[in-house]
Design a protein around this motif. Structure first.
Motif, PDB file in Angstrom:
ATOM      1  N   PHE A  24       7.741  46.307  -9.165  1.00  0.00           N
ATOM      2  CA  PHE A  24       6.929  47.237  -8.388  1.00  0.00           C
ATOM      3  C   PHE A  24       7.229  47.121  -6.897  1.00  0.00           C
ATOM      4  N   ALA A  25       7.451  45.904  -6.426  1.00  0.00           N
ATOM      5  CA  ALA A  25       7.641  45.680  -4.993  1.00  0.00           C
ATOM      6  C   ALA A  25       8.942  46.310  -4.491  1.00  0.00           C
ATOM      7  N   PHE A  30       5.134  51.663  -4.157  1.00  0.00           N
ATOM      8  CA  PHE A  30       3.885  50.943  -3.919  1.00  0.00           C
ATOM      9  C   PHE A  30       4.002  50.061  -2.678  1.00  0.00           C
ATOM     10  N   SER A  31       2.848  49.851  -2.040  1.00  0.00           N
ATOM     11  CA  SER A  31       2.815  48.906  -0.929  1.00  0.00           C
ATOM     12  C   SER A  31       2.849  47.480  -1.484  1.00  0.00           C
ATOM     13  N   ILE A  32       2.977  46.520  -0.608  1.00  0.00           N
ATOM     14  CA  ILE A  32       3.011  45.116  -1.048  1.00  0.00           C
ATOM     15  C   ILE A  32       1.705  44.749  -1.736  1.00  0.00           C
ATOM     16  N   ARG A  33       0.602  45.176  -1.162  1.00  0.00           N
ATOM     17  CA  ARG A  33      -0.704  44.861  -1.747  1.00  0.00           C
ATOM     18  C   ARG A  33      -0.865  45.517  -3.122  1.00  0.00           C
ATOM     19  N   GLU A  34      -0.458  46.768  -3.229  1.00  0.00           N
ATOM     20  CA  GLU A  34      -0.567  47.457  -4.518  1.00  0.00           C
ATOM     21  C   GLU A  34       0.320  46.820  -5.578  1.00  0.00           C
ATOM     22  N   SER A  35       1.520  46.430  -5.204  1.00  0.00           N
ATOM     23  CA  SER A  35       2.410  45.801  -6.183  1.00  0.00           C
ATOM     24  C   SER A  35       1.873  44.441  -6.617  1.00  0.00           C
ATOM     25  N   ASP A  36       1.250  43.695  -5.695  1.00  0.00           N
ATOM     26  CA  ASP A  36       0.624  42.419  -6.066  1.00  0.00           C
ATOM     27  C   ASP A  36      -0.548  42.634  -7.015  1.00  0.00           C
ATOM     28  N   LEU A  38      -1.028  45.160  -9.076  1.00  0.00           N
ATOM     29  CA  LEU A  38      -0.525  45.577 -10.387  1.00  0.00           C
ATOM     30  C   LEU A  38       0.075  44.405 -11.148  1.00  0.00           C
ATOM     31  N   SER A  39       0.802  43.547 -10.455  1.00  0.00           N
ATOM     32  CA  SER A  39       1.418  42.396 -11.130  1.00  0.00           C
ATOM     33  C   SER A  39       0.373  41.416 -11.640  1.00  0.00           C
ATOM     34  N   LYS A  40      -0.671  41.173 -10.852  1.00  0.00           N
ATOM     35  CA  LYS A  40      -1.686  40.190 -11.229  1.00  0.00           C
ATOM     36  C   LYS A  40      -2.682  40.716 -12.251  1.00  0.00           C
ATOM     37  N   HIS A  41      -3.135  41.962 -12.085  1.00  0.00           N
ATOM     38  CA  HIS A  41      -4.232  42.471 -12.913  1.00  0.00           C
ATOM     39  C   HIS A  41      -3.821  43.591 -13.861  1.00  0.00           C
ATOM     40  N   GLY A  42      -2.566  43.996 -13.826  1.00  0.00           N
ATOM     41  CA  GLY A  42      -2.129  45.114 -14.656  1.00  0.00           C
ATOM     42  C   GLY A  42      -2.220  44.853 -16.143  1.00  0.00           C
ATOM     43  N   SER A  43      -1.970  43.627 -16.566  1.00  0.00           N
ATOM     44  CA  SER A  43      -2.049  43.306 -18.002  1.00  0.00           C
ATOM     45  C   SER A  43      -3.475  43.457 -18.514  1.00  0.00           C
ATOM     46  N   LEU A  44      -4.437  43.036 -17.718  1.00  0.00           N
ATOM     47  CA  LEU A  44      -5.837  43.170 -18.105  1.00  0.00           C
ATOM     48  C   LEU A  44      -6.239  44.641 -18.168  1.00  0.00           C
ATOM     49  N   VAL A  45      -5.857  45.415 -17.169  1.00  0.00           N
ATOM     50  CA  VAL A  45      -6.201  46.836 -17.146  1.00  0.00           C
ATOM     51  C   VAL A  45      -5.547  47.562 -18.324  1.00  0.00           C
ATOM     52  N   LEU A  77      -7.754  48.090  -6.671  1.00  0.00           N
ATOM     53  CA  LEU A  77      -7.115  47.982  -7.984  1.00  0.00           C
ATOM     54  C   LEU A  77      -7.165  49.309  -8.725  1.00  0.00           C
ATOM     55  N   GLU A  78      -8.283  49.993  -8.664  1.00  0.00           N
ATOM     56  CA  GLU A  78      -8.405  51.291  -9.320  1.00  0.00           C
ATOM     57  C   GLU A  78      -7.440  52.299  -8.701  1.00  0.00           C
ATOM     58  N   LYS A  79      -7.298  52.262  -7.381  1.00  0.00           N
ATOM     59  CA  LYS A  79      -6.378  53.172  -6.701  1.00  0.00           C
ATOM     60  C   LYS A  79      -4.928  52.859  -7.060  1.00  0.00           C
TER      61      LYS A  79
END
Length: 121
Positions: A24-25, A30-36, A38-45, A77-79
């Motif tokens: 993602f990065a 995606f921005s750095i924050r958005e890619s982080d 998605l990487s951290k919480h994307g599996s849960l979502v 995270l939702e965004k």
């Protein structure tokens, strides 16, 4: 058993090698924050949206509602998840030249040899 499964999913980093083979990065979408996020919480979502896990908090219920399009995204995270979904589900662009290349047979002229052009000086 469910809590053990939930812990495994939350620890697992989220990757989409089909749409983002370099991550993602490095995609530029995606921005750095958005890619982080998605990487951290994307599996849960993804597990919540697919129905593998049940939402346990109001935040998780909100995430599922945003993913289904029932609610507008509010948290970062939702965004990020909404942006990810819009990027992978965008329509594919076709070529204005068609699907295949021209062949030599397409340019052949049928008929007699009387169609030759004669240039006189």
């Amino acid at each position: 058993m469910t809590s053990n499964n939930r812990e495994l999913i939350t620890k697992k980093a989220f990757n989409d090698f089909k749409n983002y083979p370099y991550g993602f990065a490095r995609s530029g979408d995606f921005s750095i924050r958005e890619s982080d996020l998605l990487s951290k919480h994307g599996s849960l979502v993804a597990a919540l949206v697919n129905g593998e896990l049940e939402p346990m908090s109001a935040e998780e219920q909100s995430l599922v509602a945003v993913a289904r399009g029932e609610k507008a995204a509010e948290t970062p995270l939702e965004k990020a998840w909404s942006k990810y979904q819009s990027r992978i589900n965008r329509p594919k662009v076709g070529s204005m030249y068609g699907r295949s290349r021209y062949t030599d047979e397409a340019f052949e002229v049928s008929g007699s040899d009387d169609d030759d052009i004669v240039v006189e000086d």
